[in-house]
Write a protein that holds these residues in place. Structure first.
Motif, PDB file in Angstrom:
ATOM      1  N   ALA A  43       0.821  -1.215   0.000  1.00 17.86           N
ATOM      2  CA  ALA A  43       0.000   0.000   0.000  1.00 17.86           C
ATOM      3  C   ALA A  43       0.853   1.262   0.000  1.00 17.86           C
ATOM      4  O   ALA A  43       0.469   2.284  -0.557  1.00 17.86           O
ATOM      5  CB  ALA A  43      -0.937  -0.011   1.206  1.00 17.86           C
ATOM      6  N   ARG A  44       2.014   1.178   0.656  1.00 13.79           N
ATOM      7  CA  ARG A  44       2.894   2.335   0.731  1.00 13.79           C
ATOM      8  C   ARG A  44       4.137   2.187  -0.143  1.00 13.79           C
ATOM      9  O   ARG A  44       5.026   3.035  -0.100  1.00 13.79           O
ATOM     10  CB  ARG A  44       3.290   2.590   2.193  1.00 13.79           C
ATOM     11  CG  ARG A  44       2.166   3.194   3.024  1.00 13.79           C
ATOM     12  CD  ARG A  44       2.529   3.344   4.486  1.00 13.79           C
ATOM     13  NE  ARG A  44       2.323   2.089   5.205  1.00 13.79           N
ATOM     14  CZ  ARG A  44       2.283   1.988   6.536  1.00 13.79           C
ATOM     15  NH1 ARG A  44       2.440   3.071   7.285  1.00 13.79           N
ATOM     16  NH2 ARG A  44       2.083   0.828   7.133  1.00 13.79           N
ATOM     17  N   ASP A  45       4.219   1.082  -0.912  1.00 21.26           N
ATOM     18  CA  ASP A  45       5.345   0.845  -1.803  1.00 21.26           C
ATOM     19  C   ASP A  45       6.666   0.875  -1.035  1.00 21.26           C
ATOM     20  O   ASP A  45       7.648   1.497  -1.443  1.00 21.26           O
ATOM     21  CB  ASP A  45       5.367   1.885  -2.922  1.00 21.26           C
ATOM     22  CG  ASP A  45       6.261   1.470  -4.082  1.00 21.26           C
ATOM     23  OD1 ASP A  45       6.336   0.275  -4.378  1.00 21.26           O
ATOM     24  OD2 ASP A  45       6.913   2.364  -4.678  1.00 21.26           O
ATOM     25  N   VAL A  46       6.655   0.149   0.104  1.00 18.99           N
ATOM     26  CA  VAL A  46       7.782   0.213   1.035  1.00 18.99           C
ATOM     27  C   VAL A  46       8.258  -1.188   1.390  1.00 18.99           C
ATOM     28  O   VAL A  46       7.465  -2.129   1.514  1.00 18.99           O
ATOM     29  CB  VAL A  46       7.367   0.970   2.320  1.00 18.99           C
ATOM     30  CG1 VAL A  46       8.278   0.661   3.500  1.00 18.99           C
ATOM     31  CG2 VAL A  46       7.360   2.471   2.077  1.00 18.99           C
ATOM     32  N   LEU A  47       9.573  -1.333   1.554  1.00 17.38           N
ATOM     33  CA  LEU A  47      10.173  -2.510   2.153  1.00 17.38           C
ATOM     34  C   LEU A  47      10.589  -2.164   3.578  1.00 17.38           C
ATOM     35  O   LEU A  47      11.431  -1.280   3.790  1.00 17.38           O
ATOM     36  CB  LEU A  47      11.408  -2.955   1.361  1.00 17.38           C
ATOM     37  CG  LEU A  47      12.233  -4.082   1.998  1.00 17.38           C
ATOM     38  CD1 LEU A  47      11.466  -5.398   1.968  1.00 17.38           C
ATOM     39  CD2 LEU A  47      13.586  -4.224   1.309  1.00 17.38           C
ATOM     40  N   TRP A  48       9.950  -2.809   4.552  1.00 14.25           N
ATOM     41  CA  TRP A  48      10.296  -2.599   5.953  1.00 14.25           C
ATOM     42  C   TRP A  48      11.410  -3.568   6.342  1.00 14.25           C
ATOM     43  O   TRP A  48      11.393  -4.748   5.979  1.00 14.25           O
ATOM     44  CB  TRP A  48       9.098  -2.839   6.860  1.00 14.25           C
ATOM     45  CG  TRP A  48       8.012  -1.823   6.755  1.00 14.25           C
ATOM     46  CD1 TRP A  48       6.825  -1.948   6.084  1.00 14.25           C
ATOM     47  CD2 TRP A  48       7.991  -0.519   7.338  1.00 14.25           C
ATOM     48  NE1 TRP A  48       6.069  -0.802   6.222  1.00 14.25           N
ATOM     49  CE2 TRP A  48       6.758   0.091   6.993  1.00 14.25           C
ATOM     50  CE3 TRP A  48       8.893   0.194   8.126  1.00 14.25           C
ATOM     51  CZ2 TRP A  48       6.410   1.370   7.404  1.00 14.25           C
ATOM     52  CZ3 TRP A  48       8.551   1.481   8.546  1.00 14.25           C
ATOM     53  CH2 TRP A  48       7.323   2.047   8.186  1.00 14.25           C
TER      54      TRP A  48
END
Length: 225
Positions: A14-19
């Protein structure tokens, strides 16, 4: 920003993020005693790999694995104790749950209804974390299916879980079945055991019809500083 070693990873589409859960540990190349105990979670853009956010943990911790909850919160485990949470849109990490009940938190799947997390406590075995109250309760297990020694823990499509175990007995990958409310273990079977490909197990992840484990992490080959 301190130099940190990455551990758990999860994608937030949803946020186009890799945590990424990261920690400064004794085995990290060039680590010094002064740097140990630092942990953080980092958010990288999936498109270009840029660092979008950095959330440092207060105090000394050793972050290990993390999970994205259905409501957008990020939960990260501390192998020195409890669990931290980053609320959706939050600006800082916060301790979450009764950390006194957790000794060495590892893998942490979350129910689809966002009510509970399943925490693999390396010393005490599986624990059920209430995501509303923060209460921690042990997941009951028969003598033949004890659960200490679990490192990686991930859900399967049928509601069961797959886990890596080390070093309680030989290195192995196991499949765990729980009661519908996650209160007790109803089955535990070994699916792979002590081969050259799984001689130093750590984290594990599941996807569409496949499971991927870090079989030779080389953790044992890295000298302590």
């Amino acid at each position: 920003m301190p130099s940190l070693s990455p551990f758990g990873l999860t994608i937030d589409p949803a946020r186009d993020v890799l945590w990424t859960a990261a920690a400064s540990i004794a085995q990290r190349h060039g680590a010094t005693a002064k740097q140990r105990g630092r942990s953080a979670i980092l958010a990288y853009g999936l498109g270009n790999g840029s660092l979008r956010a950095f959330y440092r943990a207060p105090g000394e911790h050793a972050f290990n694995d993390l999970v994205l909850a259905p409501d957008g919160a990020v939960y990260v485990t501390d192998s020195q104790g409890g669990v931290f949470r980053l609320r959706p849109g939050g600006a800082a990490l916060e301790p979450f749950g009764d950390s006194r009940s957790l000794v060495s938190s590892q893998g942490i799947p979350i129910r689809a209804d966002n009510r509970h997390a399943l925490v693999a406590d390396y010393a005490r075995g599986l624990q059920r974390l209430d995501l509303t109250s923060g209460a921690v309760l042990p997941v009951a297990a028969p003598d033949r299916a004890t659960t200490p020694g679990i490192d990686g823990l991930a859900p399967l499509a049928d509601g069961s879980f797959v886990a890596t175990r080390n070093p309680v007995g030989p290195m192995r990958i196991v499949r765990i079945h729980l009661a519908p409310d996650w209160s007790r273990v109803t089955g535990l079977v070994t699916v792979a055991r002590a081969t050259a490909g799984i001689s130093d197990l750590s984290l594990i992840a599941t996807g569409d019809r496949q499971t991927i484990a870090v079989g030779v992490s080389q953790w044992a080959s890295l000298p302590l500083c």
